[in-house]
Design an enzyme around this catalytic site. Structure first.
Site, PDB file in Angstrom:
ATOM      1  CB  SER A 136     -13.403  -7.032  72.138  1.00 56.55           C
ATOM      2  OG  SER A 136     -12.310  -7.529  72.886  1.00 56.55           O
ATOM      3  CD  GLU A 138      -7.289  -8.144  73.519  1.00 52.49           C
ATOM      4  OE1 GLU A 138      -6.385  -7.893  72.729  1.00 52.49           O
ATOM      5  OE2 GLU A 138      -7.097  -8.409  74.715  1.00 52.49           O
ATOM      6  CE1 TYR A 160     -11.488 -10.450  68.011  1.00 53.54           C
ATOM      7  CE2 TYR A 160     -10.545  -9.275  69.874  1.00 53.54           C
ATOM      8  CZ  TYR A 160     -11.602  -9.943  69.292  1.00 53.54           C
ATOM      9  OH  TYR A 160     -12.774 -10.093  69.990  1.00 53.54           O
TER      10      TYR A 160
HETATM   11  N1  GDD Z   1      -4.283 -18.113  74.389  1.00 55.71           N
HETATM   12  C1  GDD Z   1      -3.235 -18.136  75.206  1.00 55.71           C
HETATM   13  N2  GDD Z   1      -2.434 -19.260  75.243  1.00 55.71           N
HETATM   14  N3  GDD Z   1      -2.968 -17.059  75.969  1.00 55.71           N
HETATM   15  C2  GDD Z   1      -1.937 -17.121  76.823  1.00 55.71           C
HETATM   16  C3  GDD Z   1      -1.104 -18.245  76.906  1.00 55.71           C
HETATM   17  C4  GDD Z   1      -1.364 -19.370  76.070  1.00 55.71           C
HETATM   18  O1  GDD Z   1      -0.693 -20.395  76.078  1.00 55.71           O
HETATM   19  N4  GDD Z   1      -0.136 -18.005  77.857  1.00 55.71           N
HETATM   20  C5  GDD Z   1      -0.378 -16.782  78.330  1.00 55.71           C
HETATM   21  N5  GDD Z   1      -1.451 -16.220  77.708  1.00 55.71           N
HETATM   22  C6  GDD Z   1      -1.992 -14.880  77.935  1.00 55.71           C
HETATM   23  C7  GDD Z   1      -2.104 -14.043  76.668  1.00 55.71           C
HETATM   24  O2  GDD Z   1      -0.827 -13.475  76.339  1.00 55.71           O
HETATM   25  C8  GDD Z   1      -3.151 -13.013  77.104  1.00 55.71           C
HETATM   26  O3  GDD Z   1      -2.510 -11.947  77.769  1.00 55.71           O
HETATM   27  C9  GDD Z   1      -4.028 -13.759  78.115  1.00 55.71           C
HETATM   28  O4  GDD Z   1      -3.331 -14.980  78.400  1.00 55.71           O
HETATM   29  C10 GDD Z   1      -5.434 -14.085  77.625  1.00 55.71           C
HETATM   30  O5  GDD Z   1      -5.353 -14.660  76.352  1.00 55.71           O
HETATM   31  P1  GDD Z   1      -6.651 -15.348  75.658  1.00 55.71           P
HETATM   32  O6  GDD Z   1      -7.272 -16.330  76.577  1.00 55.71           O
HETATM   33  O7  GDD Z   1      -6.220 -15.848  74.321  1.00 55.71           O
HETATM   34  O8  GDD Z   1      -7.732 -14.179  75.538  1.00 55.71           O
HETATM   35  P2  GDD Z   1      -7.582 -12.634  75.094  1.00 55.71           P
HETATM   36  O9  GDD Z   1      -7.635 -11.807  76.336  1.00 55.71           O
HETATM   37  O10 GDD Z   1      -6.450 -12.442  74.183  1.00 55.71           O
HETATM   38  O11 GDD Z   1      -8.912 -12.381  74.240  1.00 55.71           O
HETATM   39  C11 GDD Z   1     -10.185 -12.959  74.578  1.00 55.71           C
HETATM   40  O12 GDD Z   1     -11.003 -12.020  75.268  1.00 55.71           O
HETATM   41  C12 GDD Z   1     -11.347 -10.851  74.521  1.00 55.71           C
HETATM   42  C13 GDD Z   1     -12.183  -9.940  75.417  1.00 55.71           C
HETATM   43  O13 GDD Z   1     -13.429 -10.472  75.652  1.00 55.71           O
HETATM   44  C14 GDD Z   1     -10.837 -13.388  73.265  1.00 55.71           C
HETATM   45  O14 GDD Z   1     -12.021 -14.111  73.548  1.00 55.71           O
HETATM   46  C15 GDD Z   1     -11.178 -12.173  72.408  1.00 55.71           C
HETATM   47  O15 GDD Z   1     -11.872 -12.611  71.238  1.00 55.71           O
HETATM   48  C16 GDD Z   1     -12.074 -11.246  73.235  1.00 55.71           C
HETATM   49  O16 GDD Z   1     -12.422 -10.097  72.490  1.00 55.71           O
END
Ligand code: GDD
Length: 334
Positions: A136, A138, A160
């Protein structure tokens, strides 16, 4: 064999989607063995397949489902022994970054041990099997350079992310030590109408649709300034498959090379439905993360050169695809 907890990517792997090569479509029809892990506290998918497996309901007759626990070596071993897979796509994990701060022990134990168990079972019972690990973006976390490529040092910012770094190294070690054809796909965020509702893109596309239809009045979000490299999941799944069709195993960054903030996603989503986002979005401090990943942007030039892979759907189109799909789904329910 596809290993998964939610069936998001699985559906794209198996479904007949408008993917580029005929060869890929032919191939995925043969992917019959699915090792499906249960999330703790969920009812068995076999008891409630209509609800639990909604993303793959239309192709269930093409699949053989096995149930196992990522925490049990015995259950994984016996299925690998039975199925003797040619290809294994390991997508199963506790994958919600926010939740990993709440339950760091479980995330780390399950994700690391699960990957190790699968690799070990393959080594013992299916050493010719080609193995794909869902690493990832991440792992880059507080990224040392922009854009990030396969040589960028890791600096994970969450339990994670730490679990994925270890999975990455386990995958490389099984390749180097035991000769397993093992690849790491370093995928940046990949989204689609099948995304889980806990992730920010789907949360936005779903809520904006509800607001448009008068079913909701507000959207609560955390950090709007975080930037991600967002692509369409269908295209990324094709890259996963391509990795296992090469002569040699290798690791690849899969991304679009563009980065956009959560705020931009919000603005475009509301704008697409003719709404002013500032009237509806509420910033909720509780949704901020203990440690944020502020900025991710991937350099996919290795994948382009070696796999011939390139993304086609841009950020603006991705937002539209997701908002339109949720609006249509919600309208059908009315
Ligand atoms: N989930 C979420 N909910 N994120 C928020 C929110 C909210 O209400 N508000 C702001 N964010 C911001 C988070 O702080 C983060 O910086 C960004 O939105 C993206 O969050 P997510 O959509 O939860 O995804 P992620 O980037 O943390 O992780 C995803 O992508 C990775 C890379 O492919 C996941 O799918 C991981 O499993 C994956 O590895």
């Amino acid at each position: 064999m596809v290993l998964t907890i939610d069936d998001k990517e699985l559906a794209y792997l198996v479904a007949k989607l408008p993917l580029k090569t005929k060869k890929f479509e032919d191939h995925v029809k043969e992917l019959l063995e699915i090792l499906h892990f249960e999330k703790k506290g969920y009812e068995s998918q076999f008891e409630d397949p209509e609800h639990r497996l909604w993303r793959i309901r239309h192709i269930l007759d093409k699949l053989i489902l096995h149930s196992a626990s990522l925490e049990s070596y015995a259950s994984i071993f016996s299925i690998v022994e039975k199925a003797r897979p040619d290809e294994c796509y390991h997508l199963a994990a506790q994958s919600f970054v926010s939740y990993s701060f709440e339950d760091e022990f479980s995330t780390i134990n399950t994700n690391i041990n699960g990957t190790h168990f699968i690799l070990s079972a393959i080594k013992k019972k299916a050493p010719e099997c080609k193995f794909y690990f869902a690493a990832s973006s991440e792992m880059f976390g507080l990224a040392k350079e922009t854009p990030q490529n396969e040589n960028t040092p890791f600096h994970p910012r969450s339990p994670y992310g730490i679990s994925k770094v270890t999975g990455f190294h386990l995958t490389q070690n099984y390749k180097e030590a035991y000769g397993i054809f093992a690849c790491n796909g370093i995928l940046f965020n990949h989204e689609s109408p099948r995304r889980g509702f806990e992730f920010v893109t789907r949360k936005i596309s779903n809520e904006v649709g509800k607001i448009k239809l008068g079913l909701s009045k507000e959207l609560r979000l955390g950090n709007l300034e975080a930037k991600r490299d967002w692509g369409l999941a269908n295209e990324y799944v094709r890259a996963m498959w391509l990795m296992l069709q090469q002569n040699e195993p290798d690791d690849y960054v899969i991304a679009t090379g563009e980065t956009h903030s959560v705020r931009e996603f919000v603005e475009l989503a509301f704008d697409h439905l003719g709404l002013d986002w500032e009237k509806y979005v509420i910033i909720d401090d509780k949704l901020y993360r203990a440690a944020e990943v502020y900025h991710l942007c991937g350099n996919y030039s290795k994948a382009k050169k070696k796999l011939g892979w390139e993304p086609e759907v841009n950020f603006r189109d991705l937002v539209k695809i997701m908002v339109d799909a949720d609006l249509e789904r919600l309208q059908k329910r009315l």
